[in-house]
Scaffold this motif. Structure first.
Motif, PDB file in Angstrom:
ATOM      1  N   VAL A  86       0.835  -1.198   0.000  1.00 36.94           N
ATOM      2  CA  VAL A  86       0.000   0.000   0.000  1.00 36.94           C
ATOM      3  C   VAL A  86       0.871   1.250   0.000  1.00 36.94           C
ATOM      4  O   VAL A  86       0.604   2.213  -0.727  1.00 36.94           O
ATOM      5  N   PHE A  87       1.940   1.241   0.800  1.00 38.32           N
ATOM      6  CA  PHE A  87       2.838   2.387   0.839  1.00 38.32           C
ATOM      7  C   PHE A  87       3.540   2.580  -0.506  1.00 38.32           C
ATOM      8  O   PHE A  87       3.884   3.711  -0.879  1.00 38.32           O
ATOM      9  N   ALA A  88       3.752   1.486  -1.238  1.00 42.10           N
ATOM     10  CA  ALA A  88       4.383   1.595  -2.550  1.00 42.10           C
ATOM     11  C   ALA A  88       3.471   2.290  -3.552  1.00 42.10           C
ATOM     12  O   ALA A  88       3.938   2.980  -4.470  1.00 42.10           O
ATOM     13  N   LEU A  89       2.175   2.133  -3.382  1.00 42.99           N
ATOM     14  CA  LEU A  89       1.212   2.755  -4.291  1.00 42.99           C
ATOM     15  C   LEU A  89       0.949   4.210  -3.936  1.00 42.99           C
ATOM     16  O   LEU A  89       0.693   5.035  -4.820  1.00 42.99           O
ATOM     17  N   PHE A  90       0.963   4.535  -2.650  1.00 44.37           N
ATOM     18  CA  PHE A  90       0.709   5.899  -2.172  1.00 44.37           C
ATOM     19  C   PHE A  90       1.834   6.256  -1.205  1.00 44.37           C
ATOM     20  O   PHE A  90       1.918   5.720  -0.107  1.00 44.37           O
ATOM     21  N   GLY A  91       2.677   7.193  -1.615  1.00 43.98           N
ATOM     22  CA  GLY A  91       3.866   7.459  -0.832  1.00 43.98           C
ATOM     23  C   GLY A  91       3.625   8.112   0.510  1.00 43.98           C
ATOM     24  O   GLY A  91       4.471   8.027   1.407  1.00 43.98           O
ATOM     25  N   SER A  92       2.473   8.761   0.675  1.00 45.61           N
ATOM     26  CA  SER A  92       2.204   9.462   1.925  1.00 45.61           C
ATOM     27  C   SER A  92       0.697   9.573   2.117  1.00 45.61           C
ATOM     28  O   SER A  92      -0.087   9.313   1.190  1.00 45.61           O
ATOM     29  N   LYS A  93       0.295   9.996   3.307  1.00 43.12           N
ATOM     30  CA  LYS A  93      -1.127  10.187   3.579  1.00 43.12           C
ATOM     31  C   LYS A  93      -1.706  11.272   2.683  1.00 43.12           C
ATOM     32  O   LYS A  93      -2.841  11.142   2.181  1.00 43.12           O
ATOM     33  N   VAL A  94      -0.945  12.332   2.452  1.00 42.65           N
ATOM     34  CA  VAL A  94      -1.427  13.400   1.583  1.00 42.65           C
ATOM     35  C   VAL A  94      -1.639  12.884   0.163  1.00 42.65           C
ATOM     36  O   VAL A  94      -2.644  13.199  -0.488  1.00 42.65           O
ATOM     37  N   ASP A  95      -0.704  12.069  -0.329  1.00 41.39           N
ATOM     38  CA  ASP A  95      -0.865  11.480  -1.660  1.00 41.39           C
ATOM     39  C   ASP A  95      -2.152  10.649  -1.722  1.00 41.39           C
ATOM     40  O   ASP A  95      -2.890  10.687  -2.716  1.00 41.39           O
ATOM     41  N   LEU A  96      -2.403   9.884  -0.667  1.00 40.42           N
ATOM     42  CA  LEU A  96      -3.621   9.079  -0.605  1.00 40.42           C
ATOM     43  C   LEU A  96      -4.856   9.977  -0.604  1.00 40.42           C
ATOM     44  O   LEU A  96      -5.843   9.701  -1.304  1.00 40.42           O
ATOM     45  N   GLN A  97      -4.831  11.045   0.172  1.00 41.90           N
ATOM     46  CA  GLN A  97      -5.991  11.933   0.258  1.00 41.90           C
ATOM     47  C   GLN A  97      -6.286  12.603  -1.079  1.00 41.90           C
ATOM     48  O   GLN A  97      -7.445  12.682  -1.512  1.00 41.90           O
ATOM     49  N   VAL A  98      -5.256  13.085  -1.755  1.00 38.83           N
ATOM     50  CA  VAL A  98      -5.447  13.722  -3.056  1.00 38.83           C
ATOM     51  C   VAL A  98      -5.962  12.710  -4.072  1.00 38.83           C
ATOM     52  O   VAL A  98      -6.881  12.998  -4.857  1.00 38.83           O
ATOM     53  N   ALA A  99      -5.388  11.504  -4.060  1.00 36.71           N
ATOM     54  CA  ALA A  99      -5.859  10.455  -4.971  1.00 36.71           C
ATOM     55  C   ALA A  99      -7.308  10.084  -4.673  1.00 36.71           C
ATOM     56  O   ALA A  99      -8.081   9.779  -5.585  1.00 36.71           O
ATOM     57  N   THR A 100      -7.697  10.134  -3.407  1.00 31.37           N
ATOM     58  CA  THR A 100      -9.069   9.838  -3.015  1.00 31.37           C
ATOM     59  C   THR A 100     -10.026  10.885  -3.570  1.00 31.37           C
ATOM     60  O   THR A 100     -11.106  10.556  -4.081  1.00 31.37           O
ATOM     61  N   VAL A 101      -9.652  12.141  -3.496  1.00 31.40           N
ATOM     62  CA  VAL A 101     -10.488  13.205  -4.056  1.00 31.40           C
ATOM     63  C   VAL A 101     -10.645  13.005  -5.559  1.00 31.40           C
ATOM     64  O   VAL A 101     -11.753  13.111  -6.112  1.00 31.40           O
ATOM     65  N   ARG A 102      -9.570  12.677  -6.235  1.00 33.00           N
ATOM     66  CA  ARG A 102      -9.638  12.485  -7.691  1.00 33.00           C
ATOM     67  C   ARG A 102     -10.501  11.273  -8.050  1.00 33.00           C
ATOM     68  O   ARG A 102     -11.247  11.301  -9.043  1.00 33.00           O
ATOM     69  N   ALA A 103     -10.398  10.228  -7.251  1.00 35.69           N
ATOM     70  CA  ALA A 103     -11.251   9.057  -7.484  1.00 35.69           C
ATOM     71  C   ALA A 103     -12.716   9.413  -7.276  1.00 35.69           C
ATOM     72  O   ALA A 103     -13.593   8.959  -8.024  1.00 35.69           O
ATOM     73  N   ALA A 104     -12.992  10.221  -6.266  1.00 36.13           N
ATOM     74  CA  ALA A 104     -14.366  10.658  -6.015  1.00 36.13           C
ATOM     75  C   ALA A 104     -14.887  11.509  -7.171  1.00 36.13           C
ATOM     76  O   ALA A 104     -16.068  11.411  -7.538  1.00 36.13           O
TER      77      ALA A 104
END
Length: 219
Positions: A55-73
């Motif tokens: 999971v960390f390999a796919l999203f380097g940080s919590k912020v990266d995950l949050q931004v990717a989540t917004v884009r997915a939404a």
């Protein structure tokens, strides 16, 4: 050997993409209920029974995950709200469909917490940084889409030329978001019918021919 290595590489990429989609689907659902701040890479790995390192390999940080989540939404939102409107020609029908598609999207809980962007906006409205910017951009894009749709209706001669498009869109969004907030709070879907009636009345009052709009039904 080279062909096999290429095939294996393609397989790893596809598996990585599938895992990313799985994680983002869980993250958008979670954020719609608990906010983007409730996301963590470790939590998602545990809930989805994935390796934390993967999971960390796919999203380097919590912020990266949050931004990717917004884009997915955003992608899910476009599918359920924007795309149905774009299937219609420019005019009042497209504008009305954009609004009623939004009400159905919220009512049918495409995201468990109601409208994803309403849920996370209050969380990030006073903050700075990439997550705030992603949320603000998504909201601005929706407002611009409605405004352009209304202006198209003016160009087709279906919406009066003297209508203040910015004010009309502001009021329509207010109806939609209040219906979302009240329905989520009170577990009562009748607020969507009230919003549909309010939006329809407001658009009819701005229309050259009010009879062109159908009755405000969400079924």
């Amino acid at each position: 050997m080279a062909a096999r290595a290429h095939s294996d590489g393609d397989g790893r990429v596809e598996r990585g993409n599938q895992t990313r989609r799985l994680i983002l689907r869980r993250s958008v659902d979670t954020a719609s209920v608990e906010g983007l701040g409730g996301l963590s890479l470790g939590r998602l790995a545990t809930e989805l029974q994935l390796s934390k390192s993967g999971v960390f390999a796919l999203f380097g940080s919590k912020v990266d995950l949050q931004v990717a989540t917004v884009r997915a939404a955003v992608a899910i939102y476009v599918e359920h709200v924007v795309a149905p409107a774009l299937r219609l020609p420019p005019g009042l029908g497209r504008l009305w469909t954009a609004c009623t598609s939004w009400l159905r999207y919220s009512r049918d809980r495409v995201f468990p917490g109601g409208c994803f962007f309403y849920a996370v906006s209050a969380e990030y409205d006073t903050r700075e940084g990439p997550v705030h910017d992603a949320v603000a951009t998504a909201r601005s894009d929706w407002t611009r889409f409605l405004e352009e749709t209304a202006r198209e209706a003016q160009r087709t001669g279906e919406l009066r030329e003297d209508v203040d498009v910015g004010q009309l869109v502001f009021e329509m969004i207010a109806f939609m978001e209040l219906a979302n907030a009240e329905s989520v709070m009170h577990r009562d879907d009748t607020y969507y019918d009230r919003a549909a009636k309010g939006i329809t009345a407001r658009v009819r009052a701005s229309a050259v021919d009010p009879a062109r709009l159908p009755e405000p039904a969400l079924s």
